[in-house]
Write a protein that holds these residues in place. Sequence first.
Motif, PDB file in Angstrom:
ATOM      1  N   GLY A  34       0.704  -1.240  -0.043  1.00 56.80           N
ATOM      2  CA  GLY A  34       0.026  -0.104  -0.041  1.00 56.80           C
ATOM      3  C   GLY A  34       0.903   1.196   0.004  1.00 56.80           C
ATOM      4  N   CYS A  35       0.316   2.312  -0.188  1.00 56.04           N
ATOM      5  CA  CYS A  35       0.945   3.678  -0.137  1.00 56.04           C
ATOM      6  C   CYS A  35       0.036   4.793   0.235  1.00 56.04           C
ATOM      7  N   THR A  36       0.468   5.642   1.242  1.00 54.16           N
ATOM      8  CA  THR A  36      -0.075   6.627   1.917  1.00 54.16           C
ATOM      9  C   THR A  36      -0.266   7.702   0.945  1.00 54.16           C
ATOM     10  N   PHE A  37       0.506   7.830  -0.165  1.00 55.17           N
ATOM     11  CA  PHE A  37       0.391   8.978  -1.084  1.00 55.17           C
ATOM     12  C   PHE A  37      -0.634   8.679  -1.988  1.00 55.17           C
ATOM     13  N   GLY A  38      -1.171   7.564  -1.927  1.00 47.58           N
ATOM     14  CA  GLY A  38      -2.547   7.125  -2.756  1.00 47.58           C
ATOM     15  C   GLY A  38      -3.402   8.147  -2.863  1.00 47.58           C
ATOM     16  N   ARG A  39      -3.697   9.175  -1.766  1.00 49.12           N
ATOM     17  CA  ARG A  39      -4.550  10.261  -1.799  1.00 49.12           C
ATOM     18  C   ARG A  39      -4.032  11.534  -2.339  1.00 49.12           C
ATOM     19  N   LEU A  41      -1.562  13.646  -5.321  1.00 51.42           N
ATOM     20  CA  LEU A  41      -1.610  14.064  -6.722  1.00 51.42           C
ATOM     21  C   LEU A  41      -1.004  12.716  -7.436  1.00 51.42           C
ATOM     22  N   CYS A  42       0.005  12.258  -7.032  1.00 48.72           N
ATOM     23  CA  CYS A  42       0.511  11.287  -7.612  1.00 48.72           C
ATOM     24  C   CYS A  42      -0.437   9.891  -7.680  1.00 48.72           C
ATOM     25  N   GLY A  43      -1.077   9.982  -6.454  1.00 49.75           N
ATOM     26  CA  GLY A  43      -1.911   8.483  -6.363  1.00 49.75           C
ATOM     27  C   GLY A  43      -3.154   8.542  -7.350  1.00 49.75           C
ATOM     28  N   VAL A  44      -3.612   9.771  -7.810  1.00 46.49           N
ATOM     29  CA  VAL A  44      -4.796   9.769  -8.572  1.00 46.49           C
ATOM     30  C   VAL A  44      -4.552   8.709  -9.891  1.00 46.49           C
ATOM     31  N   GLY A  45      -3.588   8.767 -10.634  1.00 47.20           N
ATOM     32  CA  GLY A  45      -3.235   8.154 -11.712  1.00 47.20           C
ATOM     33  C   GLY A  45      -2.302   6.994 -11.489  1.00 47.20           C
ATOM     34  N   CYS A  46      -1.812   6.609 -10.214  1.00 48.04           N
ATOM     35  CA  CYS A  46      -1.085   5.682  -9.974  1.00 48.04           C
ATOM     36  C   CYS A  46      -1.601   4.166 -10.202  1.00 48.04           C
ATOM     37  N   TYR A  47      -0.675   3.589 -11.201  1.00 50.96           N
ATOM     38  CA  TYR A  47      -1.349   2.284 -11.809  1.00 50.96           C
ATOM     39  C   TYR A  47      -1.387   1.071 -10.804  1.00 50.96           C
ATOM     40  N   ALA A  59      -9.667   0.633  -0.859  1.00 49.21           N
ATOM     41  CA  ALA A  59      -9.353   1.853  -1.602  1.00 49.21           C
ATOM     42  C   ALA A  59      -8.065   2.279  -1.622  1.00 49.21           C
ATOM     43  N   TRP A  60      -7.400   2.773  -2.631  1.00 47.13           N
ATOM     44  CA  TRP A  60      -6.024   3.192  -2.774  1.00 47.13           C
ATOM     45  C   TRP A  60      -5.454   4.347  -1.926  1.00 47.13           C
ATOM     46  N   GLY A  61      -4.718   4.056  -0.968  1.00 44.59           N
ATOM     47  CA  GLY A  61      -4.449   5.235  -0.255  1.00 44.59           C
ATOM     48  C   GLY A  61      -4.953   5.238   1.032  1.00 44.59           C
ATOM     49  N   SER A  99       5.708  -0.440  -6.056  1.00 48.92           N
ATOM     50  CA  SER A  99       4.243  -0.267  -5.811  1.00 48.92           C
ATOM     51  C   SER A  99       3.889   0.457  -4.268  1.00 48.92           C
ATOM     52  N   THR A 100       5.135   1.159  -3.874  1.00 50.11           N
ATOM     53  CA  THR A 100       4.964   2.133  -2.518  1.00 50.11           C
ATOM     54  C   THR A 100       6.139   3.047  -2.880  1.00 50.11           C
ATOM     55  N   ASP A 101       6.150   3.786  -1.873  1.00 47.20           N
ATOM     56  CA  ASP A 101       7.364   4.875  -1.702  1.00 47.20           C
ATOM     57  C   ASP A 101       8.132   4.500  -0.556  1.00 47.20           C
ATOM     58  N   THR A 132      11.218   7.793  -5.660  1.00 51.26           N
ATOM     59  CA  THR A 132      10.447   8.350  -4.356  1.00 51.26           C
ATOM     60  C   THR A 132       9.865   9.648  -5.315  1.00 51.26           C
ATOM     61  N   HIS A 133       8.714   9.834  -4.542  1.00 54.51           N
ATOM     62  CA  HIS A 133       7.978  11.003  -4.835  1.00 54.51           C
ATOM     63  C   HIS A 133       8.237  12.207  -3.864  1.00 54.51           C
ATOM     64  N   THR A 134       8.883  12.014  -2.938  1.00 49.86           N
ATOM     65  CA  THR A 134       9.098  12.902  -1.719  1.00 49.86           C
ATOM     66  C   THR A 134      10.549  13.464  -1.375  1.00 49.86           C
TER      67      THR A 134
HETATM   68  S1  SF4 Z   1       2.957   3.874  -5.331  1.00 49.32           S
HETATM   69 FE1  SF4 Z   1       4.012   5.727  -6.267  1.00 49.32          FE
HETATM   70  S2  SF4 Z   1       2.681   6.686  -7.678  1.00 49.32           S
HETATM   71 FE2  SF4 Z   1       1.587   5.436  -6.304  1.00 49.32          FE
HETATM   72  S3  SF4 Z   1       1.009   6.550  -4.701  1.00 49.32           S
HETATM   73 FE3  SF4 Z   1       2.579   5.541  -3.993  1.00 49.32          FE
HETATM   74  S4  SF4 Z   1       4.221   7.356  -4.536  1.00 49.32           S
HETATM   75 FE4  SF4 Z   1       2.552   7.781  -5.644  1.00 49.32          FE
END
Ligand code: SF4
Length: 289
Positions: A34-39, A41-47, A59-61, A99-101, A132-134
């Motif tokens: 899982g990824c708490t950045f899912g909510r 901006l990057c989580g919106v389109g996250c595959y 639900a993602w995030g 699939s996470t950060d 990473t995204h952070t």
């Molecule tokens: S896995 Fe990567 S792209 Fe997806 S929500 Fe987390 S940080 Fe963002």
Amino acid sequence: MSLVLTEAPVSRILTRASGFLLTVSSHSLQPYRGCTFGRTLCGVGCYVQHNRWVTRGAAWGSFLEIRTNAADAYREQYEAERKWARRTRNEFTIFLSSSTDPFLPQEERFGVTRRLLDAMCELPPDALIIQTHTDRVTRYLDLYRPLAAATRLRFHISIEGDRDRLPSLPPPASSVARRFEAAAALRAAGLRVVITVSPLLPMAEPRAFFERVAEVADAVVVDHYIGGDGSHGGARTLATPLPRAMACVDPASVGLDYRDRMVALAEEVMPGRVGVSIDGFAGRFRPAR
Ligand code: SF4
């Protein structure tokens, strides 16, 4: 929406690469499920949100499983997986993470990534890609010097464009400015940095953006959701609110021509240091013309 945190030991932490990662690394490694950045901006389109093996229907995030014993699992798998990777993939390369950060805010409390990086200083892979995204990535600067001495280390910092906001979408986990600062700090420490513009979002001032990238990074990767999200024609991303928000800002940005224009501009600004989609993730850059 509340966040469900669980702690779960794992028996294996190194996953043999498949799909789009096949040409990038021999293994991927996820300190968390899982990824708490899912909510953000990057989580919106996250595959990853489409991967039911990861989400198990949640639900993602909205959830995070902390893999508390990840470092011990790494130590246990190390010899056998390194041997396998060297035999079948030429080298033992880890992608941290797909699939996470690795630097979620929860890392501060649980330290799973920190213990993993410690373990990798003792038992290094042949190469390590930290994605990473952070800007939180700079919190472990003390570990990166010994790590870089032990393995071929490179950082992928995702900066999808020069805007922090798209209409109706949440803000990023880390502002564009802070991620640029993080890239600059890593590079100043002598570390290899690649900016991954993935997925490419509509730019306000693309030339200025790539000039900034050229200052703080060794290379850039430009990746559009069409051809970059692992589905035919970007179908996975088209099922999310991201393309509509992009089109509101610049209708041209949802077409692949937009990526090609941005790539051409990036090549003008930083010749020989531009990669496109998966080739760039794998460290293959276009030669200077
Ligand atoms: S896995 Fe990567 S792209 Fe997806 S929500 Fe987390 S940080 Fe963002």
